[in-house]
Scaffold this motif. Structure first.
Motif, short mmCIF file in Angstrom:
data_model
loop_
_atom_site.label_atom_id
_atom_site.label_comp_id
_atom_site.label_asym_id
_atom_site.label_seq_id
_atom_site.Cartn_x
_atom_site.Cartn_y
_atom_site.Cartn_z
N LEU A 83 -68.74 3.95 -84.05
CA LEU A 83 -68.75 2.51 -83.73
C LEU A 83 -67.36 2.02 -83.33
CD1 LEU A 83 -71.07 1.13 -86.58
CD2 LEU A 83 -71.71 1.81 -84.26
N LEU A 84 -66.35 2.50 -84.03
CA LEU A 84 -64.98 2.10 -83.70
C LEU A 84 -64.55 2.65 -82.35
CD1 LEU A 84 -63.43 2.59 -87.25
CD2 LEU A 84 -63.62 0.41 -86.03
N GLN A 85 -64.87 3.92 -82.10
CA GLN A 85 -64.50 4.53 -80.81
C GLN A 85 -65.16 3.82 -79.64
OE1 GLN A 85 -65.70 8.59 -81.36
NE2 GLN A 85 -64.02 9.07 -82.78
N GLN A 86 -66.39 3.36 -79.86
CA GLN A 86 -67.15 2.69 -78.79
C GLN A 86 -66.83 1.19 -78.71
OE1 GLN A 86 -69.31 4.33 -76.58
NE2 GLN A 86 -68.37 6.13 -77.55
N ARG A 87 -65.94 0.74 -79.55
CA ARG A 87 -65.55 -0.68 -79.58
C ARG A 87 -66.78 -1.59 -79.75
NH1 ARG A 87 -60.19 -0.94 -77.98
NH2 ARG A 87 -59.47 0.85 -76.74
N ILE A 88 -67.61 -1.21 -80.69
CA ILE A 88 -68.81 -2.00 -80.96
C ILE A 88 -68.41 -3.29 -81.68
CG2 ILE A 88 -71.03 -2.04 -82.15
CD1 ILE A 88 -70.84 -0.13 -79.70
N SER A 89 -68.88 -4.40 -81.18
CA SER A 89 -68.45 -5.70 -81.69
C SER A 89 -69.29 -6.14 -82.88
CB SER A 89 -68.54 -6.76 -80.59
OG SER A 89 -69.89 -6.91 -80.17
N ARG A 90 -68.86 -7.21 -83.51
CA ARG A 90 -69.51 -7.70 -84.72
C ARG A 90 -70.89 -8.31 -84.43
NH1 ARG A 90 -66.49 -11.51 -89.24
NH2 ARG A 90 -67.90 -11.02 -90.97
N ASP A 91 -71.12 -8.72 -83.18
CA ASP A 91 -72.43 -9.32 -82.86
C ASP A 91 -73.42 -8.29 -82.31
OD1 ASP A 91 -71.24 -8.87 -80.43
OD2 ASP A 91 -71.57 -10.89 -79.63
N ALA A 92 -73.10 -7.00 -82.45
CA ALA A 92 -74.00 -5.93 -82.01
C ALA A 92 -75.16 -5.79 -82.99
CB ALA A 92 -73.24 -4.62 -81.90
N LEU A 93 -76.17 -5.06 -82.56
CA LEU A 93 -77.32 -4.75 -83.40
C LEU A 93 -77.40 -3.24 -83.58
CD1 LEU A 93 -80.03 -5.74 -84.76
CD2 LEU A 93 -81.13 -5.17 -82.57
N LEU A 94 -77.42 -2.78 -84.83
CA LEU A 94 -77.65 -1.37 -85.14
C LEU A 94 -79.14 -1.18 -85.35
CD1 LEU A 94 -74.79 -0.53 -87.68
CD2 LEU A 94 -74.69 -0.73 -85.19
N VAL A 95 -79.68 -0.10 -84.79
CA VAL A 95 -81.11 0.18 -84.90
C VAL A 95 -81.28 1.51 -85.63
CG1 VAL A 95 -83.26 0.62 -83.66
CG2 VAL A 95 -81.64 -1.07 -82.78
N ALA A 96 -81.99 1.47 -86.76
CA ALA A 96 -82.28 2.69 -87.51
C ALA A 96 -83.61 3.24 -87.03
CB ALA A 96 -82.35 2.38 -89.00
N LEU A 97 -83.56 4.36 -86.32
CA LEU A 97 -84.76 5.00 -85.79
C LEU A 97 -84.95 6.33 -86.52
CD1 LEU A 97 -87.09 5.31 -83.73
CD2 LEU A 97 -85.41 6.31 -82.14
N GLY A 98 -85.80 6.33 -87.53
CA GLY A 98 -86.00 7.54 -88.30
C GLY A 98 -86.65 7.23 -89.63
N GLY A 99 -86.55 8.15 -90.55
CA GLY A 99 -87.12 7.97 -91.88
C GLY A 99 -86.15 7.30 -92.83
N GLY A 100 -86.37 7.52 -94.12
CA GLY A 100 -85.57 6.84 -95.12
C GLY A 100 -84.11 7.18 -95.09
N VAL A 101 -83.76 8.41 -94.77
CA VAL A 101 -82.35 8.80 -94.71
C VAL A 101 -81.61 7.99 -93.66
CG1 VAL A 101 -80.75 10.67 -94.15
CG2 VAL A 101 -82.73 11.12 -95.61
N ILE A 102 -82.18 7.93 -92.46
CA ILE A 102 -81.55 7.18 -91.37
C ILE A 102 -81.54 5.69 -91.69
CG2 ILE A 102 -81.85 6.44 -88.96
CD1 ILE A 102 -80.56 9.17 -89.20
N GLY A 103 -82.63 5.18 -92.23
CA GLY A 103 -82.69 3.77 -92.56
C GLY A 103 -81.67 3.36 -93.61
N ASP A 104 -81.57 4.15 -94.69
CA ASP A 104 -80.61 3.84 -95.75
C ASP A 104 -79.17 3.94 -95.25
OD1 ASP A 104 -82.77 3.56 -97.40
OD2 ASP A 104 -82.14 5.03 -98.89
N LEU A 105 -78.89 4.99 -94.50
CA LEU A 105 -77.54 5.21 -94.00
C LEU A 105 -77.13 4.12 -93.01
CD1 LEU A 105 -75.01 7.03 -93.78
CD2 LEU A 105 -76.23 8.33 -92.03
N THR A 106 -78.02 3.81 -92.06
CA THR A 106 -77.71 2.79 -91.07
C THR A 106 -77.51 1.43 -91.73
OG1 THR A 106 -79.00 3.97 -89.40
CG2 THR A 106 -78.52 1.66 -88.96
N GLY A 107 -78.34 1.12 -92.71
CA GLY A 107 -78.19 -0.15 -93.42
C GLY A 107 -76.88 -0.24 -94.16
N PHE A 108 -76.44 0.85 -94.77
CA PHE A 108 -75.16 0.85 -95.48
C PHE A 108 -74.01 0.68 -94.50
CE2 PHE A 108 -72.15 3.46 -98.37
CZ PHE A 108 -71.64 2.30 -98.94
N VAL A 109 -74.09 1.36 -93.35
CA VAL A 109 -73.08 1.17 -92.31
C VAL A 109 -73.06 -0.29 -91.86
CG1 VAL A 109 -72.46 1.72 -89.92
CG2 VAL A 109 -73.12 3.56 -91.49
#
Length: 352
Positions: A83-109
């Protein structure tokens, strides 16, 4: 399309359930930047379809290997670095596409990146559709305990496409059924009977039955989370089977047993403990075992695991309070309580 609302004031959101991505696209809000986080198993199947949902938006993606063993601080750091390398801004949307591992990890990020960005859940396993994608629990694992490092971070939306379950391996589908059965044991005896009645249709993944099952579980979870977002009361009941189950996962090494498999055994152990206290009849424990086994779920711990192996993990479990281990036990079909007066000696006696 079914819709379930999670009522949390300004953090309220919808769970939308349909049998295709096209229908779900109609409820998406536009964003200037979208980052899809997925894994090497799900991405070849659904990454293009989900990317197309955001056709007028700048979309990037980051892929992780598949498996519970990658739900770690190392993976967390890798995603943050991207996210830092891609200069992702604070108003971006992260999308968790997967099962519980991806969902939990993406949410924590999402909870931590720039002190908080929005994220969307698109769960692709039965377990994540009925349970982990709803409610805002996000975390990574540690060798000493499962989900011990994390935060509460509610998604902006949950989009459930039931048709993706057709590509789910049978073992993963069965693991999801453990969480479904958990809901029935917690507070809905009639739902337990419904599951027993329609078990063949569920195994066959009949679309109408599956949609009804997922919608019912989401409604139950939404109701509990709306009352108790941060697990100060009733939400703790959703941990039925998890105190024993998390110990199994950690002791074996994450990824050797699926989460739902460990929870299935944990629910049987909780039922056996309840039986020892006179709250359940032997026949009721057998009914629970029968329903779990009808979905090819295990009902006994790993052969070499003894109660002494459970204790170190249970003593560091998140439910420990004032130095006391706490267990969620069924006191009747459709009724559960949090119990904190169970000693090591009692556990040893029951599970010797």
């Amino acid at each position: 399309m079914q819709k379930v609302e999670v009522q949390l004031g300004e953090r309220s959101y919808s769970i939308s359930i349909d049998d295709n991505f096209a229908g779900l696209a109609s409820v998406l809000a536009n964003r200037s930047q979208v980052v899809i986080i997925s894994n090497s198993t799900v991405a070849p199947l659904y990454l293009d379809a989900v990317t197309n949902l955001f056709s007028s938006t700048s979309v990037t993606h980051f892929l992780l290997p598949d498996g519970e063993e990658y739900k770690t601080l190392s993976s967390f750091e890798q995603v943050l670095g991207f996210l830092l390398q891609q200069r992702i801004s604070r108003d971006a949307l992260l999308v968790a596409l997967g099962g519980g591992v991806i969902g939990d990890l993406t949410g924590f990020v999402a909870a931590c990146y720039q002190r908080g960005v929005d994220f969307l859940q698109i769960p692709t396993t039965l377990l994540s559709q009925v349970d982990s994608s709803v409610g805002g629990k996000t975390a990574v694992n540690h060798p000493l305990g499962k989900n011990m490092i994390g935060a509460f971070k509610q998604p902006t939306q949950v989009l459930i496409n039931t048709s993706v379950l057709s590509t789910l391996p049978p073992r993963e589908f069965s693991a999801g059924m453990a969480e479904v059965i958990k809901y029935a044991l917690i507070s809905d005896a009639a739902f337990f009977r419904w599951l027993a009645r329609y078990r063949d249709a569920i195994v066959a993944q009949e679309p109408k039955v599956l949609a009804q099952l997922i919608g019912h579980c989401c409604s139950m979870k939404a109701d509990i989370v709306s009352r108790d977002e941060t697990e100060q009361g009733d939400r703790a009941l959703l941990n039925l089977g998890h105190t024993f189950g998390h110990a199994i996962e950690a002791w074996l090494g994450y990824g050797n047993w699926l989460h739902g498999e460990a929870v299935a055994v944990g629910m049987v152990m909780a039922a056996q403990l309840a039986q020892s206290r006179g709250w359940l009849e032997v026949e009721q424990v057998e009914e629970i075992c029968d329903l779990l086994q009808s979905f090819n779920l295990p009902i006994t711990p790993p052969n070499s695991m003894r109660i002494a192996d459970f204790l170190p993990y249970m003593k560091t479990d998140k439910k420990v309070k004032n130095g006391k281990m706490r267990f969620v036990l069924p006191t009747a079909f459709g009724q559960t309580s949090v119990i904190d007066d169970i000693s090591e000696a009692e556990l040893t006696k029951v599970f010797a």
